[in-house]
Design an enzyme around this catalytic site. Structure first.
Site, mmCIF file in Angstrom:
data_model
loop_
_atom_site.group_PDB
_atom_site.id
_atom_site.type_symbol
_atom_site.label_atom_id
_atom_site.label_comp_id
_atom_site.label_asym_id
_atom_site.label_seq_id
_atom_site.Cartn_x
_atom_site.Cartn_y
_atom_site.Cartn_z
ATOM 1 N N GLY A 1 0.828 -1.205 0.000
ATOM 2 C CA GLY A 1 0.000 0.000 0.000
ATOM 3 C C GLY A 1 0.864 1.257 0.000
ATOM 4 C CB VAL B 1 1.086 3.963 4.761
ATOM 5 C CG1 VAL B 1 1.866 4.064 6.057
ATOM 6 C CG2 VAL B 1 0.238 5.212 4.542
ATOM 7 C CG ASP C 1 -6.929 -12.688 2.353
ATOM 8 O OD1 ASP C 1 -7.333 -11.536 2.625
ATOM 9 O OD2 ASP C 1 -7.551 -13.480 1.612
ATOM 10 C CB THR D 1 -8.191 2.306 1.514
ATOM 11 O OG1 THR D 1 -7.644 1.666 0.355
ATOM 12 C CG2 THR D 1 -7.303 2.056 2.704
ATOM 13 C CE1 TYR E 1 0.524 4.898 9.989
ATOM 14 C CE2 TYR E 1 0.648 2.562 9.461
ATOM 15 C CZ TYR E 1 1.261 3.767 9.723
ATOM 16 O OH TYR E 1 2.629 3.843 9.734
ATOM 17 C CB THR F 1 -9.598 7.059 8.529
ATOM 18 O OG1 THR F 1 -10.116 8.061 7.661
ATOM 19 C CG2 THR F 1 -10.780 6.287 9.112
ATOM 20 C CE1 TYR G 1 -11.076 3.142 5.040
ATOM 21 C CE2 TYR G 1 -11.647 5.432 5.481
ATOM 22 C CZ TYR G 1 -10.704 4.433 5.383
ATOM 23 O OH TYR G 1 -9.381 4.720 5.633
ATOM 24 C CE LYS H 1 -8.792 2.339 9.049
ATOM 25 N NZ LYS H 1 -7.625 1.428 8.830
ATOM 26 C CD1 TRP I 1 -8.561 13.877 3.587
ATOM 27 C CD2 TRP I 1 -8.123 15.689 2.347
ATOM 28 N NE1 TRP I 1 -9.669 14.673 3.605
ATOM 29 C CE2 TRP I 1 -9.435 15.792 2.861
ATOM 30 C CE3 TRP I 1 -7.627 16.715 1.551
ATOM 31 C CZ2 TRP I 1 -10.259 16.890 2.585
ATOM 32 C CZ3 TRP I 1 -8.440 17.809 1.290
ATOM 33 C CH2 TRP I 1 -9.743 17.879 1.794
HETATM 34 N N1 NAP Z 1 -5.610 6.628 1.763
HETATM 35 C C1 NAP Z 1 -6.106 7.583 2.548
HETATM 36 O O1 NAP Z 1 -6.469 8.677 2.089
HETATM 37 C C2 NAP Z 1 -6.203 7.356 4.023
HETATM 38 C C3 NAP Z 1 -6.756 8.375 4.819
HETATM 39 C C4 NAP Z 1 -6.850 8.174 6.199
HETATM 40 C C5 NAP Z 1 -6.400 6.994 6.746
HETATM 41 N N2 NAP Z 1 -5.875 6.023 5.954
HETATM 42 C C6 NAP Z 1 -5.455 4.779 6.576
HETATM 43 O O2 NAP Z 1 -4.048 4.666 6.426
HETATM 44 C C7 NAP Z 1 -3.680 3.287 6.304
HETATM 45 C C8 NAP Z 1 -2.843 3.076 5.072
HETATM 46 O O3 NAP Z 1 -3.614 3.482 3.951
HETATM 47 P P1 NAP Z 1 -3.012 3.543 2.470
HETATM 48 O O4 NAP Z 1 -3.405 4.848 1.911
HETATM 49 O O5 NAP Z 1 -1.590 3.129 2.475
HETATM 50 O O6 NAP Z 1 -3.920 2.419 1.796
HETATM 51 P P2 NAP Z 1 -3.731 1.681 0.398
HETATM 52 O O7 NAP Z 1 -2.697 2.367 -0.420
HETATM 53 O O8 NAP Z 1 -5.101 1.495 -0.151
HETATM 54 O O9 NAP Z 1 -3.133 0.281 0.835
HETATM 55 C C9 NAP Z 1 -3.922 -0.658 1.498
HETATM 56 C C10 NAP Z 1 -3.100 -1.891 1.675
HETATM 57 O O10 NAP Z 1 -3.960 -2.886 2.253
HETATM 58 C C11 NAP Z 1 -3.800 -4.065 1.483
HETATM 59 N N3 NAP Z 1 -4.983 -4.930 1.556
HETATM 60 C C12 NAP Z 1 -6.239 -4.683 1.117
HETATM 61 N N4 NAP Z 1 -6.999 -5.765 1.310
HETATM 62 C C13 NAP Z 1 -6.209 -6.711 1.890
HETATM 63 C C14 NAP Z 1 -6.395 -8.036 2.330
HETATM 64 N N5 NAP Z 1 -7.578 -8.656 2.204
HETATM 65 N N6 NAP Z 1 -5.353 -8.692 2.879
HETATM 66 C C15 NAP Z 1 -4.154 -8.095 3.002
HETATM 67 N N7 NAP Z 1 -3.888 -6.861 2.590
HETATM 68 C C16 NAP Z 1 -4.917 -6.159 2.037
HETATM 69 C C17 NAP Z 1 -3.567 -3.588 0.068
HETATM 70 O O11 NAP Z 1 -3.038 -4.629 -0.716
HETATM 71 P P3 NAP Z 1 -3.020 -4.507 -2.349
HETATM 72 O O12 NAP Z 1 -1.924 -3.529 -2.657
HETATM 73 O O13 NAP Z 1 -2.725 -5.894 -2.784
HETATM 74 O O14 NAP Z 1 -4.387 -4.011 -2.741
HETATM 75 C C18 NAP Z 1 -2.564 -2.483 0.366
HETATM 76 O O15 NAP Z 1 -1.290 -3.022 0.607
HETATM 77 C C19 NAP Z 1 -4.992 2.511 6.318
HETATM 78 O O16 NAP Z 1 -5.257 2.048 7.610
HETATM 79 C C20 NAP Z 1 -6.032 3.540 5.940
HETATM 80 O O17 NAP Z 1 -7.313 3.222 6.463
HETATM 81 C C21 NAP Z 1 -5.759 6.181 4.608
#
Ligand code: NAP
Length: 302
Positions: free
Chosen positions: A6, A8, A30, A56, A93, A95, A119, A123, A144
Site C-alpha cells: 500500500g 504507507v 490475507d 480503503t 492506522y 482515519t 468505511y 475503521k 487524505w
Molecule cells: N488513503 C487515505 O487517504 C487514508 C486516509 C486516512 C487513513 N488512511 C489509513 O491509512 C492506512 C494506510 O492506507 P493507504 O493509503 O496506504 O492504503 P492503500 O494504499 O489502499 O493500501 C492498502 C493496503 O492494504 C492491502 N490490503 C487490502 N486488502 C487486503 C487483504 N484482504 N489482505 C491483506 N492486505 C490487504 C492492500 O493490498 P493490495 O496492494 O494488494 O491491494 C494495500 O497493501 C490505512 O489504515 C487507511 O485506512 C488512509
C-alpha cells in the site's frame, strides 16, 4: 508489516529496509481471513506489528460492508489479541473519517467519533477492538493520504490533467493532505521514541494519535496546488459536494489537531503545501540514504 504494497506500507518497507522486517502482502497474509493471521504472528514472533493494510475503497465499502468489516475490524482485532499474547506493540492506522465532520475546529483525539460512512464505521470498530484487548498499541489517525504511487487524489488529478483542461472539484470538504513517505517517517520516529525505555515514554505513549500535515485545504484548492506545482495549465472550478454525489458521504471538516503528538513526542509534520512541494519534482519522493536524515529535514523534531 501487513499491507506492504500500500501507499504507507510501501514507504514503511523502504524505511525499515536493512532492519529485521517481515513485510507481507495480501498473498502472504490475507486480512479478509482474520483467523489465518494468528499462525503468521505466532511464527514470526514480532516485537512490533505494523498494520498498514486496510480496505480503503471508501465508496465501494458502502456495498462491500462485510469485506470491509473483516479487513478493517476483525483482522485488527485478531492482531491485537496476538500482540497482547506476545507482549508486542501493535501500530495501526486509522482515519479522519471516524468523525462526522460537524466540528468547526480541528478534531482532537478525545472528540466523540460518529462515522457517516461504512468505511469510517469499520475503521472505528477496528480502533475500538484494539483498545479493548491490547495494552501496547499506537493508533495513528491520518488524513487524505497520497504518494507518487498507488491510488490517490494526486495521481487521479495528474491523470485527468492529461485528458482535460478544465475540471470541477469539490470545495466544501476540508482536511489536510498527508504524503505517505512523511507518515512513514513520522511512524518510524514515533516508534523509536515509544519503544525506548530510556526516554520513559513507553507508558504514556500508547493510545490514539492524530498524525497529519499542518494547515487545511479543500479538494479544489489541493487540485490547484498540485497543478501549480506540476506546472500544468488546468482550470479548476470549485463545486459543492451536492453537485458531486458519491455513494459514501464525506465529512465536511476532517482536519485533525496534532497537538497531542507534538505535546507528547515533540513531533510536528510540515504544513501540507510544503509537504506537496517536497513530493515533487517529477513526482518522485525525494529520499536520502539515511531515513533519519530525511526525517529531520521534513519534520521538526525538538
Ligand atoms: N488513503 C487515505 O487517504 C487514508 C486516509 C486516512 C487513513 N488512511 C489509513 O491509512 C492506512 C494506510 O492506507 P493507504 O493509503 O496506504 O492504503 P492503500 O494504499 O489502499 O493500501 C492498502 C493496503 O492494504 C492491502 N490490503 C487490502 N486488502 C487486503 C487483504 N484482504 N489482505 C491483506 N492486505 C490487504 C492492500 O493490498 P493490495 O496492494 O494488494 O491491494 C494495500 O497493501 C490505512 O489504515 C487507511 O485506512 C488512509
Amino acid at each position: 508489516l501487513f499491507g506492504a504494497t500500500g501507499q504507507v506500507g510501501h514507504e514503511l518497507a523502504l524505511l525499515y529496509r536493512g532492519e529485521e522486517l517481515v513485510a507481507l502482502d495480501r498473498y502472504a497474509a490475507d486480512l479478509s481471513r482474520p483467523e489465518s493471521l494468528r499462525a503468521i504472528v505466532r511464527e514470526v514472533q514480532p516485537e512490533v506489528i505494523l498494520n498498514a493494510a486496510a480496505y480503503t475503497a471508501v465508496d465501494r465499502a458502502e456495498t462491500e460492508v462485510e469485506l470491509a468489516e473483516l479487513i478493517n475490524h476483525r483482522a485488527p482485532a485478531v492482531l491485537a489479541e496476538e500482540a497482547e499474547r506476545l507482549g508486542a506493540m501493535l501500530l495501526h492506522y486509522s482515519t479522519d473519517y471516524v468523525f462526522d465532520g460537524s466540528k468547526r475546529e480541528p478534531w482532537i483525539e478525545t472528540d466523540t467519533p460518529a462515522p457517516i460512512n461504512a468505511y469510517g464505521a469499520t475503521k472505528l470498530a477496528g480502533e475500538q477492538a484494539i483498545a479493548h484487548v491490547c495494552s501496547r498499541y499506537l493508533i495513528l489517525r491520518t488524513s487524505w493520504v497520497y504518494a507518487a504511487r498507488g491510488h490517490n487524489f494526486l495521481r487521479t488529478m495528474m491523470r485527468l490533467a492529461r485528458e482535460r483542461a478544465h475540471l470541477r472539484v469539490v470545495n466544501d470538504q476540508w482536511g489536510a493532505p498527508t504524503p505517505a513517505p512523511l507518515l512513514a517517517e513520522a511512524t518510524h520516529s514515533l516508534l523509536e521514541l515509544a519503544l525506548d525505555p530510556g526516554r520513559g515514554r513507553s507508558q504514556q505513549a500508547c493510545g490514539i494519535y492524530h498524525v497529519s500535515c499542518g494547515g487545511k485545504t479543500n479538494w479544489c484548492e489541493f487540485a490547484r496546488a498540485i497543478f501549480a506545482e506540476a506546472g500544468l495549465q488546468v482550470e479548476v472550478d470549485g463545486i459543492s459536494s451536492r453537485d458531486y454525489p458519491t455513494p459514501a458521504k464525506r465529512p465536511h471538516n476532517s482536519v485533525l489537531s496534532n497537538e497531542k503528538l507534538i505535546g507528547n513526542f515533540d513531533l510536528r509534520l510540515p504544513v501540507w503545501q510544503a509537504a506537496l512541494k517536497d513530493l515533487f519534482p517529477g513526482m518522485t519522493p525525494q529520499r536520502t540514504t539515511d531515513p533519519g536524515e530525511a526525517f529531520t529535514q521534513k519534520i521538526s523534531c525538538a
